[in-house]
Scaffold this active site. Structure first.
Site, PDB file in Angstrom:
ATOM      1  N   ASP A  48       0.808  -1.216   0.000  1.00  0.00           N
ATOM      2  CA  ASP A  48       0.000   0.000   0.000  1.00  0.00           C
ATOM      3  C   ASP A  48       0.844   1.269   0.000  1.00  0.00           C
ATOM      4  OD1 ASP A  48      -2.894   1.303   0.840  1.00  0.00           O
ATOM      5  OD2 ASP A  48      -1.239   2.270   1.887  1.00  0.00           O
ATOM      6  N   VAL A  76      -5.107   2.413  -0.575  1.00  0.00           N
ATOM      7  CA  VAL A  76      -4.939   1.653  -1.816  1.00  0.00           C
ATOM      8  C   VAL A  76      -5.359   0.202  -1.606  1.00  0.00           C
ATOM      9  CG1 VAL A  76      -3.286   0.839  -3.532  1.00  0.00           C
ATOM     10  CG2 VAL A  76      -3.140   3.181  -2.687  1.00  0.00           C
ATOM     11  N   ASP A  77      -4.940  -0.385  -0.486  1.00  0.00           N
ATOM     12  CA  ASP A  77      -5.365  -1.755  -0.175  1.00  0.00           C
ATOM     13  C   ASP A  77      -6.886  -1.856  -0.135  1.00  0.00           C
ATOM     14  OD1 ASP A  77      -2.830  -2.795   0.008  1.00  0.00           O
ATOM     15  OD2 ASP A  77      -2.750  -2.807   2.194  1.00  0.00           O
ATOM     16  N   MET A  78      -7.519  -0.908   0.562  1.00  0.00           N
ATOM     17  CA  MET A  78      -8.967  -0.985   0.744  1.00  0.00           C
ATOM     18  C   MET A  78      -9.713  -0.799  -0.570  1.00  0.00           C
ATOM     19  SD  MET A  78      -9.608   0.792   4.471  1.00  0.00           S
ATOM     20  CE  MET A  78      -8.918   2.384   4.077  1.00  0.00           C
TER      21      MET A  78
END
Length: 279
Positions: A48, A76-78
Site C-alpha cells: 500500500d 490503496v489496499d482498501m
C-alpha cells in the site's frame, strides 16, 4: 476463486487460471496483485504505502509547505479490495447471461491511479503538476478546515447558494456580494484572502454549535473529530456501525452496507491464539 499470491505462484502449482478454466468454463477467478501479471512492473510485489508513493498520492497529500505524505489509512489496499469485489459481481452478472466465467484483475497500482481525483483530471486539462493544498480542495473554496472561536470545523461549500447562506450565518453577508467571491472560480483564485476574512468572522463562534446552525441552513459543515469521538457519536450508534460480541468482550466496525431484506449478521468474534471455536 480469489487469489492474492505473487503472480505465477498458482501456475507453478499446476492450478493456474488457464488450466482450470478449461476444466471449469464457468470459473470466475479474481487475481489481486501489486502491479498485474505483465508490463514493466508486472509480477513485482506491491504494498500500500509504496504504491501510494509511486502513483502520486503522496505527492498531493500533506500541507502546502510540507513534504509528500502518506495517507494515514491503507487506502490503496482498501480500494483494491472494493474493486475486486465489484469485478467479481460484474463477472457473475455476465455469467448469468453467457454461462461463461472469466479472469478479473485488481491491481494495487491501477487502484492507486484511479484515486487521483481531481488531480489527474486537472493535469490532463492544463498540464500543470498538482500541488499539495493541505485540507483545502484544489478546485473549490471554501472547502477546507477553518478555525473558529473554539474547535476547527470543516466547510464543504460547493456552490453560490451555500456560500451566501454561510456568509449570512456568520454575520458577513456582504462577502457574498463581493466581486472577488462572486462565483466558484473567483473564490478559488482568491482563497487566501477569503480564508482570512472567514476566519476573522468565525472567531466569534463556538465551532460545534455553529456546525449545527450551518447544517440546518443547508451549508455542509462538520466538526473535526478524533477517532474516539467518531466511534462514540450518537449517529454512529444509530447507524449500527459498532458491533459488540461476547457480552462486550469484542468490539469492531460493522458493515457499512445496509441491505433491507438480508442484512449483515455477526455471529462469531475473531479467535485469539489457543481459543476454541464454538458454533
Amino acid at each position: 476463486l480469489i487469489e492474492n499470491f505473487k503472480t505465477g505462484t498458482m501456475e507453478r502449482w499446476g492450478i493456474g487460471y488457464d488450466s482450470l478454466s478449461q476444466r471449469f468454463p464457468g470459473l470466475v477467478w479474481c487475481r489481486v496483485s501489486g502491479f498485474g501479471a505483465d508490463g514493466p512492473l508486472g509480477a513485482l510485489p506491491g504494498y500500500d504505502a509504496a504504491v501510494q508513493a509511486m502513483t502520486g498520492i503522496m505527492s498531493i497529500n500533506g500541507e502546502e509547505d510540507g513534504g509528500p505524505l502518506r495517507v494515514g489509512l491503507p487506502v490503496v489496499d482498501m480500494v483494491t479490495g472494493l474493486n475486486a469485489t465489484i469485478g467479481v459481481l460484474l463477472a457473475l452478472q455476465e455469467r448469468a447471461r453467457s454461462g461463461r466465467g472469466q479472469l478479473i484483475e485488481a491491481a494495487l497500482y491501477d487502484s492507486g491511479l484511479s484515486l487521483l481525483h481531481p488531480h489527474a483530471a486537472n493535469w490532463f486539462l492544463d498540464g500543470k503538476s498538482p500541488q499539495r493544498t493541505g485540507n483545502a480542495h484544489p478546485n473549490i473554496y471554501p472547502y477546507d478546515a477553518l478555525c473558529t472561536g473554539t474547535d476547527p470545523i470543516f466547510l464543504a461549500v460547493g456552490n453560490d447558494r451555500q456560500f451566501a447562506s454561510l456568509c449570512r450565518c456568520i454575520g458577513v453577508p456582504d462577502l457574498a456580494e463581493d466581486p472577488l467571491y462572486a462565483d466558484a472560480r473567483s473564490r478559488s483564485v482568491n482563497r487566501d484572502r477569503l480564508k482570512m476574512q472567514l476566519e476573522s468572522a468565525l472567531a466569534n463562534f463556538d465551532g460545534r454549535q455553529l456546525v449545527d446552525t450551518l447544517m440546518a441552513k443547508g451549508v455542509p459543515a462538520a466538526p473535526v473529530l478524533p477517532v474516539d469521538a467518531a466511534l462514540t457519536h450518537p449517529h454512529t450508534a444509530h447507524r449500527g456501525m459498532v458491533v459488540e460480541l461476547g457480552e462486550g468482550s469484542y468490539r469492531g466496525i460493522a458493515s457499512p452496507i445496509k441491505l433491507s431484506r438480508t442484512p449483515a449478521s455477526y455471529r462469531h468474534a475473531p479467535l485469539t491464539p489457543g481459543a476454541a471455536f464454538e458454533d
